[in-house]
Design an enzyme around this catalytic site. Structure first.
Site, PDB file in Angstrom:
ATOM      1  N   SER A   1      41.255  12.767  56.915  1.00 41.07           N
ATOM      2  CA  SER A   1      41.434  11.869  55.781  1.00 41.07           C
ATOM      3  C   SER A   1      42.169  12.604  54.692  1.00 41.07           C
ATOM      4  O   SER A   1      42.123  13.829  54.610  1.00 41.07           O
ATOM      5  CB  SER A   1      40.081  11.402  55.259  1.00 41.07           C
ATOM      6  OG  SER A   1      39.497  12.465  54.534  1.00 41.07           O
ATOM      7  N   LYS A   2      42.852  11.820  53.882  1.00 36.65           N
ATOM      8  CA  LYS A   2      43.730  12.459  52.910  1.00 36.65           C
ATOM      9  C   LYS A   2      42.963  13.165  51.811  1.00 36.65           C
ATOM     10  O   LYS A   2      43.530  13.946  51.064  1.00 36.65           O
ATOM     11  CB  LYS A   2      44.710  11.439  52.330  1.00 36.65           C
ATOM     12  CG  LYS A   2      44.088  10.282  51.619  1.00 36.65           C
ATOM     13  CD  LYS A   2      45.182   9.347  51.152  1.00 36.65           C
ATOM     14  CE  LYS A   2      44.560   8.058  50.641  1.00 36.65           C
ATOM     15  NZ  LYS A   2      45.410   6.914  50.791  1.00 36.65           N
ATOM     16  N   ARG A   3      41.678  12.909  51.743  1.00 34.27           N
ATOM     17  CA  ARG A   3      40.906  13.619  50.718  1.00 34.27           C
ATOM     18  C   ARG A   3      40.762  15.095  51.085  1.00 34.27           C
ATOM     19  O   ARG A   3      40.609  15.936  50.233  1.00 34.27           O
ATOM     20  CB  ARG A   3      39.533  12.971  50.538  1.00 34.27           C
ATOM     21  CG  ARG A   3      39.536  11.966  49.376  1.00 34.27           C
ATOM     22  CD  ARG A   3      38.340  11.073  49.391  1.00 34.27           C
ATOM     23  NE  ARG A   3      38.518  10.011  50.382  1.00 34.27           N
ATOM     24  CZ  ARG A   3      37.706   9.804  51.404  1.00 34.27           C
ATOM     25  NH1 ARG A   3      36.644  10.556  51.578  1.00 34.27           N
ATOM     26  NH2 ARG A   3      37.933   8.835  52.265  1.00 34.27           N
TER      27      ARG A   3
END
Ligand code: GLU
Length: 487
Positions: free
Chosen positions: A257-259
């Site tokens: 995930s981009k987090r």
């Protein structure tokens, strides 16, 4: 099961709801490798049934990013093909017709529940500890009751009539038999009240009509597949072969995930990852060549592709490994090619520089960069003098007095040196150190900082050659002034 005589046809089916994702390239890569290996067709289909979140910009960015990594397809919204249109938003009639067919054969039913009722029901189920899902109220309507609501113009969705008992399973080519209890499968919405299909209906109808032989997608879709299997059965269609690829994971093993890690292909491009290195890395995530090779081309992957070597354990997206691999690609190309690619993107602002100098700089920097976007930072001192602390001139275990001895001595010798190429430069400095009983490394360090303004740089004497005598002498003279102030 599709017969082995069937032509291999695979598809990538991205939803254009955001920036191009590494997962899009990862799945498309396996589609591509398999299709090319088998001499089959690779179809690109845009799944834009979520009208609110889908955009044309996202679609274009995804197609462009997939081409950037080096993939191409035989059919798709941009290249056409015999089974188009390849954008689901342009196929609404097809899905409506198919939903109608399921209603007529009794495999689906109309659900007239309002949004509010569904929300209340969900709350209640939650409170009762029941699994989320529809309570099948409208499945119990008599034909008369349903007709009445329909005639009154009540909005409705179309739901799949999932058998209440038994099991639904399928063979996954890399995982084996996967079975779900029907009691755990929801009466999925197939057609929304606005007449647009959900993912499930559109996906199955298209895979069938587009004659897809192998459905390759990420592991996260496994729980959707029994719904699809039920749909194939309801239509009386043969099943394609399913392959669920292991999900890319963050270091903590959660779904990428981009987090935690950048997921946009645009980011990788901006950072100067080479498309062929990124593809190679994505291939390694899910597959192996069988001989422990880590660096291989797309062509090599195609030639030796087999599903037997797909890893089913969740591969961790290891950014350091990707950087390492990218560095390997950077070093394995010629300086000319590297420079060409740096200029093409571009990853540099140094357009005003003579081509020959850029090439010389590239030759030296090539060993030290892992990503092309590092070029300007790694080479800045070739084009401008950078600020540094006078104290940087002092080598480890030495003092200011040493700098004040060494620098003027080097300056005097270098000023009179006619052949300004790496070898004589090194020879002169080596002799000077020997004669005076200085540590070679210490003298080189003073010179390195004076000339490159850095304590870590490209090889010193080659660098001095590229910088040229005049510039080097001028920088040494600046350092001489600084050395005066050292205490
Ligand atoms: N549109 C889905 C996605 O974005 C496709 C999944 C599938 O391949 O069936 O992943």
């Amino acid at each position: 099961m599709g017969s082995v005589l069937d032509r291999v046809r695979v598809r990538a089916a991205p939803s254009p709801t955001g920036p191009p994702h590494v997962g899009n390239a990862y799945i498309a890569l396996f589609d591509y490798a398999f299709a090319r290996k088998e001499g089959g067709d690779f179809v690109l289909r845009i799944e834009d049934t979520d009208a609110e979140r889908s955009t044309r910009e996202s679609e274009e960015a995804i197609l462009q990013a997939l081409r950037w990594v080096g993939l191409d397809w035989d059919e798709g919204p941009d290249v056409g093909g015999p089974y188009g249109p390849y954008r689901q938003s342009e196929r609404a009639d097809i899905y409506r017709r198919h939903a109608q067919q399921l209603l007529e054969t009794g495999s689906a039913y109309r659900c007239f529940c309002t949004r509010e009722r569904l929300a209340d029901m969900q709350k209640l189920r939650g409170a009762q500890g029941a699994r989320p899902g529809y309570d099948r109220l409208c499945r119990g309507l008599t034909p008369e009751q349903a007709r009445e609501k329909l005639d009154a113009g009540t909005p409705f969705t179309v739901r799949l009539k999932v058998p209440l008992e038994g099991q639904t399973g399928f063979e996954d080519l890399v995982r084996g038999t996967v079975v779900f209890r029907n009691s755990e499968i929801d009466d999925q919405v197939l057609l929304k009240s606005d007449g647009f299909p959900t993912y499930h209906l559109a996906n199955v109808v298209d895979d069938h009509l587009m004659k897809i032989s192998h459905v390759i997608r990420a592991e996260e879709w496994i729980s959707s597949t029994p719904k699809h299997v039920l749909l194939y059965q309801a239509f009386g269609w043969d099943l394609p072969t399913f392959i669920h690829m292991p999900l890319l994971r963050n270091q903590d093993r959660s779904k990428i995930s981009k987090r935690k890690d950048p997921t946009s292909l645009l980011w990788y491009r901006e950072q100067g990852f080479l498309p062929e290195a990124l593809l190679n890395f994505l291939a390694l995530m899910g597959w192996s060549t069988g001989d422990d090779r880590e660096k291989f081309s797309l062509q090599a992957m195609v030639q030796s592709f087999t599903w037997n070597r797909v890893k089913t354990s969740g591969p961790v997206f290891d950014m350091q490994k990707l950087e390492w691999l990218n560095g390997e690609y950077v070093r394995s190309m010629s300086a000319e090619e590297l420079l060409e690619r740096i200029l093409a993107e571009p990853y540099t602002r140094r357009f005003d520089q003579p081509a020959e100098k850029l090439l010389q700089v590239t030759r030296l920097v090539q060993e030290r960069i892992k990503r092309l976007a590092e070029f300007d930072e790694a080479s800045r001192f070739f084009f401008e003098r950078e600020p540094y602390e006078a104290a940087d001139l002092i080598p480890k275990k030495h003092d200011a007095a040493f700098v004040r001895d060494a620098l003027p001595a080097a300056h005097a010798l270098l000023k009179d040196l006619d052949d300004w190429s790496a070898e004589p430069l090194e020879g002169a400095m080596r002799d000077a150190a020997e004669e005076r009983g200085w540590k070679r490394g210490a003298l080189y360090m003073v010179l390195r900082v004076a000339v490159t303004c850095r304590r870590v740089s490209t090889p010193l004497f080659e660098t001095m050659q590229v910088l040229g005598k005049q510039e080097c002498i001028a920088r040494i003279e600046t350092a001489l002034d600084w050395a005066e102030e050292l205490t």
